[in-house]
Write an enzyme that holds these catalytic residues in place. Structure first.
Site, mmCIF file in Angstrom:
data_model
loop_
_atom_site.group_PDB
_atom_site.id
_atom_site.type_symbol
_atom_site.label_atom_id
_atom_site.label_comp_id
_atom_site.label_asym_id
_atom_site.label_seq_id
_atom_site.Cartn_x
_atom_site.Cartn_y
_atom_site.Cartn_z
ATOM 1 N N MET A 1 0.870 -1.331 0.185
ATOM 2 C CA MET A 1 -0.072 -0.095 -0.156
ATOM 3 C C MET A 1 0.823 1.193 -0.005
ATOM 4 O O MET A 1 1.664 1.476 1.006
ATOM 5 C CB MET A 1 -1.112 -0.029 1.183
ATOM 6 C CG MET A 1 -1.949 1.354 1.276
ATOM 7 S SD MET A 1 -3.157 1.271 2.484
ATOM 8 C CE MET A 1 -2.135 1.425 3.973
ATOM 9 N N CYS A 2 0.826 2.058 -1.038
ATOM 10 C CA CYS A 2 1.419 3.366 -1.068
ATOM 11 C C CYS A 2 0.308 4.393 -1.454
ATOM 12 O O CYS A 2 -0.770 4.079 -1.557
ATOM 13 C CB CYS A 2 2.436 3.296 -2.015
ATOM 14 S SG CYS A 2 3.560 2.124 -1.904
ATOM 15 N N GLY A 3 0.946 5.593 -1.243
ATOM 16 C CA GLY A 3 -0.106 6.728 -1.438
ATOM 17 C C GLY A 3 0.745 7.687 -2.999
ATOM 18 O O GLY A 3 1.803 7.870 -3.011
ATOM 19 N N ARG A 32 -0.778 5.937 4.088
ATOM 20 C CA ARG A 32 -0.655 4.832 3.194
ATOM 21 C C ARG A 32 1.078 4.473 3.023
ATOM 22 O O ARG A 32 1.046 3.391 2.270
ATOM 23 C CB ARG A 32 -1.079 5.277 1.843
ATOM 24 C CG ARG A 32 -2.618 5.523 1.748
ATOM 25 C CD ARG A 32 -3.137 5.689 0.421
ATOM 26 N NE ARG A 32 -3.201 4.611 -0.209
ATOM 27 C CZ ARG A 32 -3.988 3.794 -0.323
ATOM 28 N NH1 ARG A 32 -5.117 3.599 0.277
ATOM 29 N NH2 ARG A 32 -3.806 2.462 -1.096
ATOM 30 N N ASN A 170 1.819 2.530 -7.195
ATOM 31 C CA ASN A 170 1.091 1.596 -6.098
ATOM 32 C C ASN A 170 0.886 0.415 -6.567
ATOM 33 O O ASN A 170 -0.053 0.135 -7.414
ATOM 34 C CB ASN A 170 -0.214 2.696 -5.557
ATOM 35 C CG ASN A 170 -0.946 1.860 -4.423
ATOM 36 O OD1 ASN A 170 -0.068 1.077 -3.785
ATOM 37 N ND2 ASN A 170 -2.172 2.187 -4.194
#
Length: 297
Positions: A1-3, A32, A170
């Site tokens: 999970m990245c933003g 995130r 992402n």
């Protein structure tokens, strides 16, 4: 999970607010990806004056960039990243850095682009980059939760491996090792073990061969397996694409004044005119692309 967050401004009156708006968006997605944060800004003349090229580098503390011997060299330190600007071409500046300061890793270059990458909390890094005071016409930012490689500045997004080009991601690419080997066999050199760098180098390779940005991303969808939402920017473009099942979240906002993209709506909530914006989720494997002149695809 990245933003992921990105902002492509259509209204020049908003250019002085780019950094402040982008920082607000970034700070809404820090949960995130608390590992690190990277930012790319297009048109910030504080760091890349008109008539100059800029190169962003990661280098050991205390590196003397005066050995480059370039006239009117502007050096800006921002945490792990140092931005160098000089009245030469991007290729000449990159070559000078790689020849004279071989311990430095180039993480961004162009005539309109400055890139910042670092490890730490995104809110603190935004202050380190002085993001709030950045001006320009386009920007993107990424907060990382590492899954495929170590938490290092080199592994941070964005990946900028072509002039005035950036990619943030992402998700994860399942077949990145295979494509990495193909690109290495074609002469590409990698700076990290991050799977996202493979995607960036694939896109840069296609752009170098004359493909338009939207076509390069369609080819990526054909070749890469895995889950992904990508935001890719170029000297005049801004593009978004998701994988075949749209596993990773994304939302787009369009007004006459801007196009904005984020992993979550809350990152868009404070943008001017958001109440009247057209809001939508990008469809699977459809490339959404805009240029400074209008919609490209």
């Amino acid at each position: 999970m990245c933003g992921i967050v990105g902002l492509h401004l259509r209204d020049p009156e908003l250019y002085p607010q780019l950094g402040r708006l982008l920082e607000t968006m970034l700070c809404q997605v820090v949960e995130r990806g608390p590992d690190s944060a990277g930012v790319a800004v297009y048109g910030d003349r504080r760091r890349c004056p008109a008539g100059h090229a800029a190169v962003s580098v990661l280098a050991p503390t205390g590196t003397d960039f005066g050995v480059l011997g370039l006239p009117d060299l502007l050096v800006t330190e921002a945490g792990d990243t140092t931005v160098l600007a000089a009245p030469v071409t991007p290729d000449a500046l990159v070559a000078a850095v790689r020849t004279t300061v071989p311990q430095a890793t180039v993480v961004g270059s162009g005539t309109d682009l400055t890139v910042y990458k670092g490890v730490g909390h995104p809110r603190a890094l935004a202050a380190t980059y002085d993001l709030a005071n950045a001006q320009g016409w386009q920007g993107l930012a990424h907060t990382r939760m590492a899954t495929e490689s170590a938490v290092t500045p080199q592994g941070c997004h964005p990946f900028s491996v072509g002039p005035d080009q950036c990619l943030v991601h992402n998700g994860s690419f399942a077949n990145h090792a295979t494509i990495r080997r193909e690109l290495q066999a074609a002469g590409h050199v990698f700076d990290s073990e991050n799977d996202s760098e493979v995607g960036a180098r694939f896109v840069a390779d296609r752009l170098a061969q004359g493909e338009e940005l939207d076509k390069a991303l369609r080819l990526l969808c054909e070749r890469f397996d895995g889950f992904y939402t990508l935001l890719v920017t170029s000297a005049d473009g801004f593009a978004v694409v998701r994988d075949a099942i749209a596993c990773k979240p994304a939302i787009i906002a369009e007004t006459d004044a801007y196009v904005a993209m984020a992993s979550e709506f809350r990152a868009l909530a404070d943008l001017p005119g958001i109440a009247d914006a057209r809001l939508y989720e990008p469809e699977p494997e459809r490339v959404y692309a805009w240029t400074r002149e209008g919609v490209a695809a």
